[in-house]
Design a protein around this motif. Structure first.
Motif, mmCIF file in Angstrom:
data_model
loop_
_atom_site.group_PDB
_atom_site.id
_atom_site.type_symbol
_atom_site.label_atom_id
_atom_site.label_comp_id
_atom_site.label_asym_id
_atom_site.label_seq_id
_atom_site.Cartn_x
_atom_site.Cartn_y
_atom_site.Cartn_z
ATOM 1 N N LEU A 197 0.838 -1.204 0.000
ATOM 2 C CA LEU A 197 0.000 0.000 0.000
ATOM 3 C C LEU A 197 0.872 1.253 0.000
ATOM 4 O O LEU A 197 0.613 2.210 -0.740
ATOM 5 N N LEU A 198 1.945 1.238 0.783
ATOM 6 C CA LEU A 198 2.846 2.395 0.850
ATOM 7 C C LEU A 198 3.445 2.717 -0.526
ATOM 8 O O LEU A 198 3.591 3.881 -0.899
ATOM 9 N N ARG A 199 3.762 1.657 -1.289
ATOM 10 C CA ARG A 199 4.347 1.862 -2.619
ATOM 11 C C ARG A 199 3.399 2.648 -3.517
ATOM 12 O O ARG A 199 3.786 3.594 -4.193
ATOM 13 N N GLU A 200 2.126 2.250 -3.491
ATOM 14 C CA GLU A 200 1.136 2.966 -4.304
ATOM 15 C C GLU A 200 0.909 4.377 -3.743
ATOM 16 O O GLU A 200 0.723 5.335 -4.502
ATOM 17 N N ALA A 201 0.974 4.501 -2.420
ATOM 18 C CA ALA A 201 0.814 5.819 -1.781
ATOM 19 C C ALA A 201 1.916 6.772 -2.247
ATOM 20 O O ALA A 201 1.657 7.932 -2.581
ATOM 21 N N ILE A 202 3.144 6.276 -2.270
ATOM 22 C CA ILE A 202 4.266 7.107 -2.728
ATOM 23 C C ILE A 202 4.049 7.527 -4.176
ATOM 24 O O ILE A 202 4.228 8.692 -4.542
ATOM 25 N N HIS A 203 3.630 6.586 -5.004
ATOM 26 C CA HIS A 203 3.368 6.900 -6.419
ATOM 27 C C HIS A 203 2.322 8.007 -6.568
ATOM 28 O O HIS A 203 2.490 8.943 -7.362
ATOM 29 N N LEU B 193 -5.215 2.276 -3.367
ATOM 30 C CA LEU B 193 -4.424 1.869 -2.197
ATOM 31 C C LEU B 193 -4.897 0.509 -1.674
ATOM 32 O O LEU B 193 -4.095 -0.394 -1.439
ATOM 33 N N ALA B 196 -4.044 -2.327 -3.993
ATOM 34 C CA ALA B 196 -2.616 -2.673 -3.988
ATOM 35 C C ALA B 196 -2.341 -3.656 -2.846
ATOM 36 O O ALA B 196 -1.633 -4.658 -3.021
ATOM 37 N N LEU B 197 -2.911 -3.373 -1.680
ATOM 38 C CA LEU B 197 -2.739 -4.290 -0.552
ATOM 39 C C LEU B 197 -3.443 -5.624 -0.833
ATOM 40 O O LEU B 197 -2.893 -6.701 -0.577
ATOM 41 N N PHE B 233 1.868 7.267 5.946
ATOM 42 C CA PHE B 233 3.015 8.196 5.973
ATOM 43 C C PHE B 233 3.275 8.672 7.401
ATOM 44 O O PHE B 233 4.411 8.679 7.869
ATOM 45 N N TRP B 260 9.113 -5.024 -1.992
ATOM 46 C CA TRP B 260 8.596 -4.546 -3.291
ATOM 47 C C TRP B 260 9.099 -5.437 -4.435
ATOM 48 O O TRP B 260 8.342 -5.793 -5.337
#
Lengths: 308, 308
Positions: A197-203, B193, B196-197, B233, B260
Motif C-alpha cells: 500500500l505504501l508503494r502505491e501511496a508514494i506513487h 491503495l 494494492a494491498l 506516511f 517490493w
C-alpha cells in the motif's frame, strides 16, 4: 505453558521493541514470575525504569509499572540459565543474532523457548550456528508490542511443531493474536501488505494526485477504521453480498484489474524521496507517539468489546 | 452553502449507495430542507422506507429515521427542477450517466451542484453530452457513506473551482472528510491503495503463506487499528523518530525494497480465484454488515474523540 504458573522470561536487548515487550510481560506476570532484561548499556536498571516511565499510562496496566519485578543483568549466561522464554530484540544484524543464539544455546535450559523479534532475518539464517535448530522461532511484533495484538510466528523449516504450538499457546493465553506463517517469506506478511500500500501511496503523492497529509486522511477515514473491524478479504466478501468475494470480483473485478495494471511501481532511490520526506516533515514535525498509542488502545478496546 | 439554510437535495438512484446517502442527508437536514429520491422502481416510497428501516440503528441519528422528510419521485424533471444539489448513485454505465447529466442539465437550476458517486467513470467522460461541463464533479464515497467519513472529490479538467469549493464546504460543514484529487486517476485514491494491498494479500494466500482468515486477522490486529489513528506516511514518519520518514527509510528501506521486489503481481484470471473465493465463503458465509457497521461507528467515534 499455562499463564498461571511461575514463569521466567528473559529479554535480550532494551531498545524500543525490547522495552515495549517488557511492558507487556510485566502486565501478565504472576506474583512468582520473573522478568529479566539483558543488555550491555551502562546503568541498565535506571535506564529501563526511566524509559518505561515515559510510556503513555493509558496503554499500561498498573502491574506493568511495578518495575521491582524487573531484574537487569549484564551477564548473558546468568540472564538465560534458568529462563523458560528467551526473547531477543537486539540489532538487526545476522552475525549478532547467529552468534547470540549459539551462546544462548550453551547456557539456556533445554526446553526454553527461543524467540527473535526480527523484522527481516529468518530463523533459518539466525540458527546457522546452533546445534539444535529446532528450538528457534521468529516472533515478529507489530510496533509497539505492548499495544498491538499481532505476533507473526515464523518458524524455519527445522523449527519443531512443539515450539510453534507452545509459542502460540503463550500468546493466545494472554489475549494476543499469534498467526503462524507457513513459509519464511521476505518481510513476513504484515509488512509486505503495508509496504504494498505504501508503494502505491508514494506513487500517488509523487505524481501529484494528493499530498502526503491528504493521503493519510484518506486512509484514516476509510480503510483504516474499516480494516480495524474486518480485514480486506472479509470486507470485500461482504461487499459482494450473498455472492461474496466471487460476486465482488464479478461486479468490479474490471476496476480492480485496471488499478493493478496502472499501479505505480516506484523503487527506493527513484527520486521521489526528497518531495515526500519534506512533505511528511512539514505536515507532522515530530509525531507524538504517546497520543497515537493512547488512541490506538481505545480503538482496539471498542473492536474487542464488539466481538467478531 | 451554509448548513443552516433551506436546502433541497435530490438523490438519483435508490440502490445501496443512494440509500446510505439518504440516511446521511436525513441526519443533517434542517427543518425547512427537503430530500428527494428519484428512481424508477415500483412502489418507490415503500421500498425506500423499508430499506432504511433495516439499517443498524446505532449508525443512524434519530432524525435519519424521520422518513416523512423524503419525497420519492419517478419524474426526473420534477425531481431536479428546484434542487440545490443533485447526487447521482445510478448504474456504473457510461451511457446511462452521460445521458442522465445531459437531461439533468436541461431541467436543473443553473447553479445546482451535480455530483456523481461513481467508483470508476471520470467526470470528463460523464460530462461528454453536457453543454456546461464545468458543473459536474465526482464525489466518490467509501461504502457505506452514512458511516464512513471519506469523500473523494474528483473534478474533470473542466470542473470549475467554484464547484469544487462549494462541494468541499458542504461536506466539511457536516463533519466529513472531503479530499480533492488533483488528477482523474484510474480508480481514484482509496481503491487504488486498498487494491494494492489486496493484490499482495491474494498472492500470500495463493502461495500458501497464510489463509484468507489469517490474513484478515493480521490486518485487523496491526495496520487496521494503526491506520484508523494515523495513516501510513504519518505512521512511518513516527517510526523514524526525530529523523522522520527519511530516518525510517534509512533504517529499513532495504527491507521495504526487498518486499517490493518480491511482491506477487497477481492478475484477475490468473487462477487464484477458486481457492480464495472458497476460503472466504467457508470462513465467513454471509457477513453481517450491521454488526460491522456498528463496530466501525464505534471505532470512528473514539478516533474523533481523541482529536488528531
Amino acid at each position: 505453558m499455562e499463564s498461571g504458573r511461575e514463569l521466567k522470561i528473559t529479554l535480550i536487548g532494551a531498545g524500543t521493541i525490547g522495552l515495549s515487550f517488557a511492558a507487556f510481560h510485566l502486565s501478565h506476570l504472576t506474583s512468582e514470575s520473573q522478568l529479566t532484561i539483558y543488555d550491555t548499556r551502562p546503568n541498565l536498571e535506571t535506564y529501563v525504569q526511566e524509559a518505561l516511565s515515559k510510556f503513555d499510562t493509558s496503554t499500561l496496566s498498573n502491574s506493568s509499572r511495578d518495575f521491582s519485578k524487573i531484574r537487569a543483568l549484564k551477564s548473558l549466561q546468568e540472564a538465560v540459565q534458568d529462563a523458560d522464554i528467551i526473547q531477543e530484540s537486539g540489532p538487526e544484524n545476522l552475525n549478532f543474532k547467529s552468534e547470540l543464539w549459539a551462546e544462548v544455546e550453551r547456557h539456556a535450559p533445554r526446553d526454553a523457548l527461543l524467540w527473535s523479534s526480527t523484522s527481516g532475518i529468518p530463523a533459518s539464517q539466525q540458527s546457522a550456528n546452533m546445534k539444535d535448530k529446532s528450538r528457534l522461532i521468529v516472533v515478529h511484533p507489530y510496533n509497539p508490542p505492548h499495544i498491538m495484538p499481532l505476533l507473526e510466528l515464523v518458524p524455519s523449516p527445522e523449527t519443531s511443531a512443539d515450539v510453534i504450538e507452545r509459542t502460540k499457546e503463550f500468546w493466545e493465553a494472554r489475549g494476543r493474536v499469534p498467526i503462524h506463517l507457513k513459509k519464511e517469506v521476505t518481510g513476513f506478511v504484515a509488512n509486505r501488505l503495508a509496504f504494498a500500500l505504501l508503494r502505491e501511496a508514494i506513487h500517488l503523492v509523487d505524481t501529484g494526485v494528493v499530498s502526503v497529509a491528504e493521503l493519510d486522511k484518506i486512509v484514516e477515514s476509510s480503510m483504516g477504521p474499516r480494516w480495524a473491524v474486518a480485514g480486506p478479504f472479509k470486507s470485500y466478501h461482504a461487499g459482494g453480498g450473498e455472492a461474496g468475494l466471487k460476486g465482488f470480483f464479478k461486479n468490479i473485478g474490471g476496476t480492480v484489474q485496471d488499478c493493478w495494471t496502472d499501479a505505480g511501481e516506484v523503487n527506493v532511490g527513484d527520486g521521489w524521496e526528497q518531495k515526500i520526506f519534506t512533505e511528511a516533515k512539514e505536515a507532522y514535525g515530530v509525531v507524538d507517539t504517546n497520543h497515537r498509542d493512547g488512541a490506538t488502545t481505545k480503538v482496539l478496546g471498542v473492536v474487542q468489546n464488539s466481538g467478531s
